[in-house]
Design a protein around this motif. Structure first.
Motif, PDB file in Angstrom:
ATOM      1  N   VAL A  24       0.826  -1.218   0.000  1.00 56.38           N
ATOM      2  CA  VAL A  24       0.000   0.000   0.000  1.00 56.38           C
ATOM      3  C   VAL A  24       0.855   1.261   0.000  1.00 56.38           C
ATOM      4  CG1 VAL A  24      -1.965  -1.137   1.089  1.00 56.38           C
ATOM      5  CG2 VAL A  24      -0.186  -0.134   2.514  1.00 56.38           C
ATOM      6  N   THR A  35      -8.403  -6.122  -1.733  1.00 59.54           N
ATOM      7  CA  THR A  35      -7.681  -7.377  -1.480  1.00 59.54           C
ATOM      8  C   THR A  35      -8.469  -8.612  -1.881  1.00 59.54           C
ATOM      9  OG1 THR A  35      -8.553  -7.437   0.790  1.00 59.54           O
ATOM     10  CG2 THR A  35      -6.420  -6.349   0.439  1.00 59.54           C
ATOM     11  N   ARG A 170      -6.592  -1.339   3.569  1.00 59.78           N
ATOM     12  CA  ARG A 170      -6.985  -2.518   2.789  1.00 59.78           C
ATOM     13  C   ARG A 170      -8.456  -2.816   3.061  1.00 59.78           C
ATOM     14  NH1 ARG A 170      -1.715  -3.397   4.338  1.00 59.78           N
ATOM     15  NH2 ARG A 170      -0.301  -4.330   2.786  1.00 59.78           N
TER      16      ARG A 170
END
Length: 856
Positions: A24, A35, A170
């Motif tokens: 990231v 993800t 995420r």
């Protein structure tokens, strides 16, 4: 052991470095890296690729769980241009100092190279996929549309973006689908305005793509629209278009049933400012005009030559160079028949296959003398290609038998040589090379000690030449060709030196879009060995094995067979020793039964590889291929071939009462001809897994059984294993036969099994990779070979199937793929039973293969 631990440590160190990379790194604080996607269908998660392919956003691609392309992208500097500008361009003192050292031009080149390299990293890598609310909603709508188009009209969809609890920046997305009850096709009615179309439809109603009592699918109705369009246009409705077909589906208060009506309107006609509708009519071809030498430059020139055959007229702007009958045979648009799209397509394909004309132009115009306005005149404009074409090729190569080689060749193509669209191809080839092998026993010490020269002549006729009519079996639209080939070559190399003569009478036709047939009615090959005395210089393993036997303490042989070093003299000593063992003479004694059998095996192999070959064969090949174009990644391919040899010569020899030689074989021109049957099957299947991921497999099986006038198979018709397109853990000719361990330099046999499995995926940009497993081996069966380790006697010998595995890199240049594969011997049947798995499974014992394009 220490070396193995070091390799394992390095592997895990690299793996840890990759895992520890910050995925990231280029994701902003208010963003989230996608993800995972999950689709929950009616309360259960599904894994169907065709459903996941509907989503607009997918996580970054991964290899072994690591997003390599994302990490590569993160290596790029997002604002490198501003950084360089601030450091170098806006800083006057630093810029002037650098320009004084390397000049302004060099500094500009340096800055541009940094920027271009940074952009290349971005293009080659893969930018982080950021969760987008807008893209997610679009994916939900697309999922809803997909299920609706497959009959779930009451489908309900929703989604949830779930941030990761363990890692920052995420998130994953879950999609929820509730299908409810699907709709079933209950009835199909028609409302066809034109009487002609209604009649055609009812005559072919059984071919409908939409079935009653089946779940509704939009694709079925699209296929039905395509079918009807082709049906009408192939049955004379020249001006019919797909837009005239619509479907009206009634689902109101039908208890989840679809009542469909097919609506087909009349033809829309425009005259001046007014538009009206008129019934469609059946159109017929009244005339066909073919212009054989049309060019844009002579479009307004007068025609000077013509020929009329029935309602066909063949024109020429100059003296006609083509036999009219040959041109008409390639045209399937026939006067007096209904207009047909299929006839036009077949005409295009056939004219292109002749290789005489450029892409043809077919135009239809109304016949001015027809008052009903239903007759059409077909005008076919052909532009000839150049009568003569020259081609040249040149290459430099290196192999395991030559350290340097130069190849060259040339070809001449003469089109329409006899006026009937026949083509004559004349090709010559040659090569010279420098050998790396000690087998060369020449008096001269020359750098170029390998050479080959050859020539081929192919005469191609656009028809089947047989003494009986084949039109009812092989139709003209199947693009039939007859090819007569002659070839001659002579080799001067590290081996036995050969002369080769071949002659082939071949028929080829395409019975459908997917099926190609080839019949070699005559496939004649004569191979003559010129330097058989060099055999033991070439096959050093056999020679060394004979010397090892001689060196045994119990073996006594004639000292005249040996040189001053106690080695067998080539060729006289080695040959005399072999014959002494074979005939049990008193000049040689003390051999064990195993040693005696080895000598007999070497004798038989030498006899087979040094004898001249006469092969008079016929074969038929059936090829089924579903690949639609060059870019089709999901297809199947099946090749079936059967070849028989020697039957005609055997029958003639018996009828003529010819005498047999001392070995009980008939001879023609002093050579015992080969007789065998050889079936083969080769199957390839590719699955497109999406996102440049392909799973491919190949299965091959073949056996050549000698009989009658032969007890073995010629070397040129035998099988071998190993190499860049076979089992990549062994070099070509190194694997087998059976568990013998490849004792000879060129190992071959008359039976083969091979299976290949390969998973291909994209690394980044044009660089691809693959993991593969290759399985297979060769054996001797039903022939003269008696070596137990080399023969296949029962199903238990299948434990001698070798297994190779490995990985490779492939760089796609667009017009070809450069391939590099590394193969490891995973299961080696030549080793003792307990040591066959993963023995010497390392890079030191790996086989490195370089190839062009994919192996299958």
């Amino acid at each position: 052991m220490k070396r193995r631990l070091a390799k394992i440590s390095i592997f895990f160190l690299i793996l840890c470095l990759l895992i520890s990379c910050n995925a990231v790194k280029r994701v902003e604080a208010d963003e989230a890296l996608l993800t995972e996607n999950s689709i929950i269908l009616n309360g259960e998660e599904i894994q169907e690729n065709r459903i996941y392919n509907q989503l607009y956003q997918e996580p970054n691609s991964k290899l072994l769980g690591v997003p390599l392309q994302l990490h590569f992208y993160n290596l790029a500097r997002p604002d490198l241009d501003s950084i360089l500008s601030e450091k170098l361009l806006q800083n006057d003192s630093k810029r002037k100092r650098l320009e004084a050292i390397i000049s302004k031009k060099q500094l500009d080149k340096y800055i541009n190279s940094r920027l271009e390299f940074n952009q290349w990293i971005k293009r080659t890598g893969e930018a982080p996929v950021i969760v987008s609310e807008e893209e997610t909603r679009k994916s939900v709508n697309r999922l809803q549309s997909w299920y609706w188009n497959n009959g779930w009209f009451n489908v309900e969809t929703d989604y949830a973006i779930i941030p990761s609890e363990k890692k920052a920046k995420r998130a994953k997305v879950e999609y929820y689908v509730n299908t409810n009850t699907p709709y079933i096709v209950d009835s199909i009615n028609t409302d066809i305005a034109s009487e002609e179309l209604d009649s055609i439809y009812n005559s072919h109603i059984a071919e409908s793509e939409v079935s009653l009592n089946q779940q509704y699918r939009t694709l079925d109705f699209n296929a039905e629209r395509d079918r009807l369009t082709q049906l009408f246009r192939n049955n004379g409705v020249y001006n019919f278009e797909q837009e005239y077909i619509t479907f009206d589906a009634d689902t109101i208060n039908t208890d989840h049933k679809v009542n469909t009506t097919i609506l087909i309107n009349d033809l829309q006609v425009t005259q001046g400012d007014s538009t009206y509708r008129a019934p469609f009519k059946i159109h017929e071809i009244s005339k066909v005009n073919v212009f054989t030498d049309y060019t844009y430059a002579n479009r307004n020139e007068p025609v000077t030559d013509s020929a009329r055959i029935g309602n066909f007229t063949v024109y020429s702007f100059g003296e006609m160079e083509y036999k009219p009958e040959a041109i008409i045979d390639a045209v399937f648009i026939r006067p007096g028949r209904m207009y047909s799209d299929l006839a036009r397509t077949r005409t295009y394909n056939r004219l292109n296959s002749l290789r005489v004309f450029k892409y043809p132009n077919i135009q239809y115009t109304p016949d001015p003398v027809d008052s009903t306005n239903t007759n059409l005149i077909a005008n076919i404009f052909l532009t000839p290609q150049q009568k003569y074409s020259l081609g040249f090729d040149f290459d430099v190569s290196q192999s395991n038998i030559q350290k340097f080689g130069i190849g060259f060749g040339g070809s001449l193509l003469i089109r329409n040589i006899f006026g009937g669209a026949e083509n004559l191809e004349i090709a010559g080839r040659g090569s010279i090379g420098s050998s790396t092998d000690a087998a060369v026993s020449r008096d001269e010490d020359r750098f170029f000690d390998i050479s080959e020269i050859g020539a081929d002549v192919n005469l191609i006729f656009p028809r089947i030449f047989l003494p009986f009519d084949t039109e009812k079996i092989i139709r003209g639209y199947m693009s039939p060709f007859t090819t007569l080939s002659l070839g001659l070559s002579t080799q001067h190399n590290i081996g036995l030196d050969k002369q080769n003569f071949s002659s082939i009478l071949n028929y080829k036709w395409t019975s459908s879009r997917q099926v190609t047939n080839r019949l070699d009615l005559v496939n004649l090959q004569y191979v003559r060995n010129l330097n058989t005395n060099n055999y033991f210089n070439v096959y050093r393993n056999s020679y060394n094995e004979l010397n090892d036997i001689i060196q045994s303490s119990n073996v006594v042989t004639n000292p005249d067979y040996l040189n001053t070093s106690g080695q067998l003299i080539i060729p006289r000593g080695a040959e005399n020793f072999i014959e002494a063992v074979n005939n049990n003479t008193n000049t040689t004694s003390g051999l064990t039964e195993n040693q005696r059998q080895n000598v007999i095996n070497i004798r038989e192999r030498k006899r087979r590889l040094t004898e001249d070959n006469l092969i008079f064969a016929s074969n038929f090949t059936y090829l089924w291929n579903t690949k639609e174009n060059l870019y089709d990644e999901e297809f199947s391919r099946l090749r079936l071939k059967i070849e028989t040899a020697g039957n005609t010569l055997s029958a003639v020899s018996e009828l003529a009462g010819l005498d047999k030689n001392e070995n009980g074989n008939y001879e023609v021109v002093g050579v015992a001809f080969s007789q065998y049957v050889k079936p083969e099957i080769d199957f390839i299947r590719h699955w497109d897994l999406g996102h440049d991921n392909i799973f491919a497999l190949r299965a091959f099986g073949g056996i050549a059984i000698p009989y009658g006038n032969a007890n073995s198979i010629p070397f040129t018709r035998s099988f071998f294993a190993g190499g860049p397109n076979d089992n990549r853990a062994w070099q070509a000719y190194d694997l087998g036969p059976g568990g013998s361990g490849g004792r000879s330099e060129f190992n071959e046999a008359n039976m083969k099994l091979a299976f290949n499995f390969e998973y291909r995926y994209n690394l980044f940009g044009a660089l691809n990779s693959a993991f593969f497993i290759d399985v297979g081996n060769i054996w001797n069966v039903l022939d003269i070979v008696q070596d137990e380790a080399s023969t296949f006697t029962s199903l238990s010998d299948l434990d001698e199937i070798a297994v190779g595995s490995g990985f490779g890199l492939r760089y796609d240049f667009g017009f070809f793929v450069l391939r590099f594969d590394i193969g490891f011997k995973t299961y080696n049947p030549a080793l003792p039973a307990g040591d066959r798995w993963f023995h010497d499974y390392n890079f030191n014992h790996a086989v490195y293969n370089v190839g062009i394009n994919y192996p299958f």
